[in-house]
Write an enzyme that holds these catalytic residues in place. Sequence first.
Site, short mmCIF file in Angstrom:
data_model
loop_
_atom_site.label_atom_id
_atom_site.label_comp_id
_atom_site.label_asym_id
_atom_site.label_seq_id
_atom_site.Cartn_x
_atom_site.Cartn_y
_atom_site.Cartn_z
N HIS A 18 0.85 -1.20 0.00
CA HIS A 18 0.00 0.00 0.00
C HIS A 18 0.88 1.25 0.00
O HIS A 18 2.13 1.14 -0.05
CB HIS A 18 -0.99 -0.02 1.16
CG HIS A 18 -0.37 -0.11 2.53
ND1 HIS A 18 0.51 0.82 3.00
CD2 HIS A 18 -0.51 -1.03 3.51
CE1 HIS A 18 0.89 0.50 4.22
NE2 HIS A 18 0.29 -0.64 4.56
N CYS A 131 -6.40 -21.30 18.48
CA CYS A 131 -5.57 -20.53 17.53
C CYS A 131 -4.20 -21.16 17.36
O CYS A 131 -3.48 -20.82 16.41
CB CYS A 131 -5.31 -19.11 18.03
SG CYS A 131 -6.74 -18.11 18.33
N HIS A 148 -12.36 -17.92 19.51
CA HIS A 148 -12.78 -19.25 19.93
C HIS A 148 -13.68 -19.22 21.16
O HIS A 148 -14.11 -20.27 21.63
CB HIS A 148 -11.56 -20.15 20.16
CG HIS A 148 -10.79 -20.37 18.91
ND1 HIS A 148 -9.76 -19.56 18.49
CD2 HIS A 148 -10.95 -21.30 17.92
CE1 HIS A 148 -9.30 -19.98 17.33
NE2 HIS A 148 -10.00 -21.03 16.95
N1 MSP Z 1 8.67 -6.95 8.19
C1 MSP Z 1 8.80 -5.85 9.07
C2 MSP Z 1 10.09 -5.09 8.83
C3 MSP Z 1 11.33 -5.89 8.91
S1 MSP Z 1 12.71 -4.95 8.47
C4 MSP Z 1 14.01 -5.84 8.92
C5 MSP Z 1 7.62 -4.90 8.89
N2 MSP Z 1 6.96 -4.96 7.73
S2 MSP Z 1 5.73 -3.99 7.33
O1 MSP Z 1 5.20 -4.53 6.10
O2 MSP Z 1 4.82 -3.84 8.39
O3 MSP Z 1 6.40 -2.64 6.96
C6 MSP Z 1 6.54 -1.59 7.88
C7 MSP Z 1 7.11 -0.40 7.16
O4 MSP Z 1 6.27 -0.06 6.04
C8 MSP Z 1 7.18 0.89 7.97
O5 MSP Z 1 8.31 0.96 8.80
C9 MSP Z 1 7.21 1.90 6.84
O6 MSP Z 1 8.46 1.90 6.23
C10 MSP Z 1 6.18 1.35 5.89
N3 MSP Z 1 4.82 1.74 6.25
C11 MSP Z 1 3.75 0.93 6.41
N4 MSP Z 1 2.66 1.67 6.70
C12 MSP Z 1 2.96 2.96 6.75
C13 MSP Z 1 2.24 4.15 7.00
N5 MSP Z 1 0.96 4.17 7.25
N6 MSP Z 1 2.94 5.29 6.99
C14 MSP Z 1 4.28 5.34 6.72
N7 MSP Z 1 4.98 4.24 6.48
C15 MSP Z 1 4.37 3.04 6.50
O7 MSP Z 1 7.40 -4.10 9.78
#
Ligand code: MSP
Length: 476
Positions: A18, A131, A148
């Site tokens: 996204h 779960c 559950h």
């Molecule tokens: N898999 C872990 C990260 C491991 S890194 C060694 C993770 N993944 S995540 O899919 O949740 O990605 C998080 C990251 O996505 C955030 O730190 C940011 O870079 C980006 N973002 C996801 N949603 C966001 C917002 N709503 N706003 C800004 N950045 C966002 O955490």
Amino acid sequence: MEKFYITTPIYYVNDKPHIGHAYTTIVADVLARYWRAQIGEDNVYFLTGTDEHGAKIAEAAEAEGIEPQAFTDKVSQKFKDAWSNMEIDYNHFIRTTDKEHVKIITDILNTLKDKGVLYEDNYEGLYCVGCEKFITEGELVDGKCPDHNKEPDNVTEKNWFFKLSDFLPKIKAAIESGELAIYPESRKNEVLGLIDKQHVPDFSISRSKKSVPWGVDLPWDDDQKTYVWVDALSNYITALDYPKGEDFKKYWPADAQFMALDILKFHALYWPAILMALDLPMPKLYIHGFFTIDGQKMSKTLGNVIDPNELVEQYGAEVSKYLILSQFSFGQESDIRVEDFPVKYNADLVNGLGNLVNRVTNMIEKYLDGQIEIDTKDMGLGSEELKQLRFREALLTIWQVIAKDNSLIDQEKPWELAKDEANKDKLKSLLKELSLDLYNIALALKPFMPNKSKEILDIITAKKVTKPSEPLFPRL
Ligand code: MSP
């Protein structure tokens, strides 16, 4: 030799990409393009990828009724497709299910164990058998698992832990001395505050296979799988083929590791501790805000999740990237207002830049028969800002010049000057000034809009300048 290593977090594949993931990936891409132009293609490495292990992913696969590997293959591809759609030019896309990654992680785990930074302990928690996973107090509804409708059991599970407590004083010193850089300053202070309040317990690096069946095996304990963070964080060095790879020798430590503050603690405490245990130097961390959409958290239930592919469909890749980066400053907690996008598109791109290109080239064509000499001097417009990762401010600097030039044309009225032969020199020097600015605007736009930048450069440096046959940015 100068080098620049840039990373994004590796994104979880339990959901498709996204605009939040896109923001981080776009800033990394812009910075990579900027540095490639400064120190050469071969000296910049930009890494992104996907985080594919853990209970969360296994559950998502199960919900779709497919094997975890097939599921992660599918979703990981969606990230690759989205980045290709957005014209993101990374050097490597790592997946934690890559064979090479798994092999190096196994070595890293063994090394950590040999160094004596791991210990076995019991993990206590609430376990929902329905779960098959630990569940937190916060997830309970009236003391029961909401899925559950059953009270969870109090379970103790044996896990392996990382002695983070041993490293905290060293991490604190590294942050204070700047050896471990955390930007912006407010986030650095947040991390120091966390350490001072001693709210950071040792962290578990493994879980029982029962609770986390999808993950890398713990090499010395048959009952255990690695638990997310060592696996995930180490991607930044496994991708470079740690410890012997040429890329590793050349690129580590990272010059810019991007993320939002949701995963700051892991990167500012767990990651440095792992690196210190491996005797490796500290990276630079750059934290941006976690943004909302029209005032609300992005969520599937609210239906306000913005798909970057849809933006690209509407505006094209380069304009989408401009619209996202120009809305707020890096590091700021912000709200994305999608309804502002068309307004901003018309104001900045159609009436701002597009109009300036059109007016200047049209006048050169009309009054000077397309003949103009510009001394092609790079004024480094926006360069200082980009060096400091102030993406929005770099764009604002460029757009100030665009605004200044558009009003200069309004004031000087070249079409009036052109009526009188006596004003010929004045007109010529005015058009020269404007085309030199356009040239510099195009140069400055290169990391943000490489295609538009090239289009403008081609037009303005042509032997015979003519106005573009089609508008650079068509009206919506
Ligand atoms: N898999 C872990 C990260 C491991 S890194 C060694 C993770 N993944 S995540 O899919 O949740 O990605 C998080 C990251 O996505 C955030 O730190 C940011 O870079 C980006 N973002 C996801 N949603 C966001 C917002 N709503 N706003 C800004 N950045 C966002 O955490």
